[in-house]
Enzyme design. Structure first.
Site, mmCIF file in Angstrom:
data_model
loop_
_atom_site.group_PDB
_atom_site.id
_atom_site.type_symbol
_atom_site.label_atom_id
_atom_site.label_comp_id
_atom_site.label_asym_id
_atom_site.label_seq_id
_atom_site.Cartn_x
_atom_site.Cartn_y
_atom_site.Cartn_z
ATOM 1 N N TYR A 123 -18.198 -22.952 -7.288
ATOM 2 C CA TYR A 123 -17.062 -23.894 -7.238
ATOM 3 C C TYR A 123 -17.578 -25.313 -7.466
ATOM 4 O O TYR A 123 -18.706 -25.628 -7.077
ATOM 5 C CB TYR A 123 -16.360 -23.804 -5.876
ATOM 6 C CG TYR A 123 -15.555 -22.535 -5.708
ATOM 7 C CD1 TYR A 123 -14.233 -22.479 -6.119
ATOM 8 C CD2 TYR A 123 -16.123 -21.394 -5.162
ATOM 9 C CE1 TYR A 123 -13.492 -21.316 -5.989
ATOM 10 C CE2 TYR A 123 -15.392 -20.220 -5.022
ATOM 11 C CZ TYR A 123 -14.076 -20.199 -5.435
ATOM 12 O OH TYR A 123 -13.348 -19.040 -5.313
ATOM 13 N N LYS B 255 -20.942 -15.495 -11.453
ATOM 14 C CA LYS B 255 -19.714 -16.090 -12.005
ATOM 15 C C LYS B 255 -19.504 -17.467 -11.396
ATOM 16 O O LYS B 255 -19.658 -17.627 -10.182
ATOM 17 C CB LYS B 255 -18.521 -15.192 -11.679
ATOM 18 C CG LYS B 255 -17.196 -15.660 -12.264
ATOM 19 C CD LYS B 255 -16.105 -14.614 -12.027
ATOM 20 C CE LYS B 255 -15.499 -14.712 -10.643
ATOM 21 N NZ LYS B 255 -14.590 -13.601 -10.329
ATOM 22 N N LYS C 155 -16.981 -21.299 -11.584
ATOM 23 C CA LYS C 155 -15.636 -21.790 -11.864
ATOM 24 C C LYS C 155 -15.666 -22.882 -12.927
ATOM 25 O O LYS C 155 -16.570 -23.722 -12.937
ATOM 26 C CB LYS C 155 -15.016 -22.363 -10.582
ATOM 27 C CG LYS C 155 -15.023 -21.391 -9.419
ATOM 28 C CD LYS C 155 -14.230 -20.139 -9.712
ATOM 29 C CE LYS C 155 -14.269 -19.178 -8.536
ATOM 30 N NZ LYS C 155 -13.576 -17.926 -8.811
ATOM 31 N N ASP D 61 -14.739 -18.486 -14.640
ATOM 32 C CA ASP D 61 -13.397 -18.261 -14.104
ATOM 33 C C ASP D 61 -12.641 -19.579 -14.189
ATOM 34 O O ASP D 61 -12.990 -20.544 -13.498
ATOM 35 C CB ASP D 61 -13.530 -17.801 -12.643
ATOM 36 C CG ASP D 61 -12.186 -17.561 -11.972
ATOM 37 O OD1 ASP D 61 -11.143 -17.874 -12.582
ATOM 38 O OD2 ASP D 61 -12.197 -17.065 -10.825
ATOM 39 N N ALA D 62 -11.630 -19.641 -15.047
ATOM 40 C CA ALA D 62 -10.875 -20.887 -15.246
ATOM 41 C C ALA D 62 -9.753 -21.052 -14.225
ATOM 42 O O ALA D 62 -8.988 -22.018 -14.282
ATOM 43 C CB ALA D 62 -10.322 -20.950 -16.663
ATOM 44 N N GLU E 63 -12.520 -15.429 -17.240
ATOM 45 C CA GLU E 63 -11.523 -14.924 -16.281
ATOM 46 C C GLU E 63 -10.399 -15.933 -16.055
ATOM 47 O O GLU E 63 -10.639 -17.137 -16.065
ATOM 48 C CB GLU E 63 -12.274 -14.658 -14.971
ATOM 49 C CG GLU E 63 -11.426 -14.351 -13.764
ATOM 50 C CD GLU E 63 -12.286 -13.901 -12.577
ATOM 51 O OE1 GLU E 63 -13.335 -13.256 -12.781
ATOM 52 O OE2 GLU E 63 -11.901 -14.191 -11.435
ATOM 53 N N GLU F 67 -5.956 -10.983 -11.603
ATOM 54 C CA GLU F 67 -6.239 -11.321 -10.198
ATOM 55 C C GLU F 67 -5.005 -11.842 -9.464
ATOM 56 O O GLU F 67 -4.827 -11.586 -8.280
ATOM 57 C CB GLU F 67 -7.350 -12.378 -10.166
ATOM 58 C CG GLU F 67 -7.600 -12.979 -8.817
ATOM 59 C CD GLU F 67 -8.605 -14.120 -8.868
ATOM 60 O OE1 GLU F 67 -9.543 -14.059 -9.696
ATOM 61 O OE2 GLU F 67 -8.464 -15.070 -8.079
ATOM 62 N N HIS G 291 -11.051 -7.965 -7.494
ATOM 63 C CA HIS G 291 -11.285 -9.278 -6.896
ATOM 64 C C HIS G 291 -11.473 -9.126 -5.391
ATOM 65 O O HIS G 291 -10.969 -8.180 -4.798
ATOM 66 C CB HIS G 291 -10.042 -10.137 -7.189
ATOM 67 C CG HIS G 291 -10.021 -11.443 -6.468
ATOM 68 N ND1 HIS G 291 -9.306 -11.644 -5.305
ATOM 69 C CD2 HIS G 291 -10.616 -12.630 -6.758
ATOM 70 C CE1 HIS G 291 -9.459 -12.902 -4.925
ATOM 71 N NE2 HIS G 291 -10.244 -13.523 -5.784
ATOM 72 N N GLU H 140 -16.953 -7.824 -7.504
ATOM 73 C CA GLU H 140 -17.629 -9.072 -7.197
ATOM 74 C C GLU H 140 -18.100 -9.072 -5.756
ATOM 75 O O GLU H 140 -17.586 -8.324 -4.915
ATOM 76 C CB GLU H 140 -16.723 -10.275 -7.472
ATOM 77 C CG GLU H 140 -15.623 -10.509 -6.466
ATOM 78 C CD GLU H 140 -14.838 -11.817 -6.732
ATOM 79 O OE1 GLU H 140 -13.649 -11.841 -6.383
ATOM 80 O OE2 GLU H 140 -15.385 -12.784 -7.276
HETATM 81 MG MG MG Z 1 -10.692 -15.448 -10.414
#
Ligand code: MG
Length: 376
Positions: free
Chosen positions: A145, A171, A173, A202-203, A228, A254, A311, A330
């Protein structure tokens, strides 16, 4: 075997290992479901929580679903689920599906403990699944993040910490910052997770139509594991436009919670059955019975269950992925403490890990987490 008590509490939950970093005010409901089955002088209690990344469901649980569950009293997760859904109207999924999923997790935990089985084995027995497949599951580390200060330095440290825990894939963000800044984040993370297909992004459903296509062009050459949550989960027009021009795997689903929405994604999102990834969260999708319906519906349409990577990043998702033979799942080794990550001394080896062998979900193996549940 009856349910005799249900307790619920809302707790703050942080995306960061350091919970003092502002994290969007996320919360989760924890629940404890007490049964009349007594072992070694203590009632068997099932525990659950609302998975990651959304909010506590105290009102819906306390006012609507816990009373129905108590009235029905039955510990069997499938009939208890039907009791919770009694009188619910089609559509308008909102977040009632998260409230039901939270209680559903505790039901499975209690039922597996009563049978003395780890959840993945109990699920196979209960659902008639051949237990012959591998118990361990392919996993990747989720996190990355954006940090409010020194973002790239702290991201780099986080990636190294995940690598040191044995993860070969991770992964991070993107989407919160301008594309140029996100490309620097990807470059930073790929210094640690450097092989082709070792880093996913992951957008977080942030891109509109124009930004999605701009990002598709920039991300295409980067050999990502997947991209993602590109755009609004119901913006199938943008999703399919991106999928048409982006050559590498896309991950979606998700933030869709019902069978009807899953079918719409399949029909209109342009996803490719031979490489794209389905992220539906077994807790957020009305619990496991709802999740099984989504898998069934998409299998009927030609998807393999190997395309499902649930998720969550917690032990429940790990058991589900193992029991159902899904593609993988994940893990949140550092984010959302103490709910994320693996149990006790579990290790990741060759990109795989096994769910715990303790009865139920195995929250008892996570000392900081079981303390929260037991104080309920
Ligand atoms: Mg996600």
């Amino acid at each position: 075997m009856r349910i005799v008590g249900i307790a619920e509490k809302s707790l703050d939950i942080s995306r960061y290992r350091d919970p003092t970093i502002p994290s969007g005010g996320l919360t989760t409901s924890i629940v404890a479901l007490t049964t009349d089955v007594v072992r070694q002088g203590k009632p068997i209690t099932g525990y659950g929580f609302s998975s990651m990344g959304r909010f506590a469901q105290s009102g819906l649980i306390r006012e609507r679903f816990a009373p129905r569950l108590l009235q029905a009293g039955d510990v069997d997760p499938l009939s208890a689920w039907a009791a919770m859904m009694k009188g619910e109207k089609p559509g308008g999924h909102g977040e009632r599906c998260v409230a039901i999923g939270t209680l559903d997790m505790a039901l499975w935990d209690a039922a597996a403990k009563i049978d003395g089985l780890p959840l993945h084995r109990f699920l196979q027995q209960h659902l008639g699944i051949d237990p012959g497949g591998a118990t361990d599951v392919e996993v990747y580390a989720s996190g990355g993040y954006p940090y409010p200060s020194n973002d790239l330095g702290r991201l780099s440290d986080e990636m190294k910490a995940l690598r040191a825990q044995g993860y070969g894939k991770a992964k991070i963000k993107i989407g919160a910052a301008p594309l140029g800044q996100d490309l620097k984040r990807i470059e930073t993370a790929q210094k640690t997770f450097d092989g082709a297909g070792c880093l996913a992004v992951d957008a977080m459903n942030t891109y509109d139509a124009d930004r999605s296509l701009e990002a598709a062009k920039a991300l295409s050459p980067l050999r990502l594991m997947w991209w993602e949550d590109v755009c609004d989960p119901l913006d199938f027009e943008t999703q399919s436009a991106v999928t048409a021009v982006y050559p590498n795997p896309i991950a979606a689903g998700e933030a869709l919670f019902s069978v009807a929405e899953a079918k719409l994604l399949d029909r209109h999102g342009g996803l490719r059955r031979n490489g794209d990834i389905l992220l539906f969260d077994p807790v957020h999708c009305y619990g496991l019975p709802g999740y099984l319906r989504i898998i069934g519906a998409l299998e009927d349409r030609g998807w393999s269950r190997r395309s499902f990577w649930p998720h969550g990043g917690h032990l429940f998702s790990l058991h589900v992925a193992s029991a159902l033979g899904l593609g993988g799942t994940e893990v949140n080794p550092l984010s959302f403490p103490p709910f994320g990550g693996l149990a006790g001394d579990a290790i990741v080896s060759d990109g795989r890990t096994a769910p715990p062998d303790a009865p139920g979900i195995g929250f008892e193996l996570k000392a900081d987490l079981i303390g929260l549940f037991e104080r309920l």
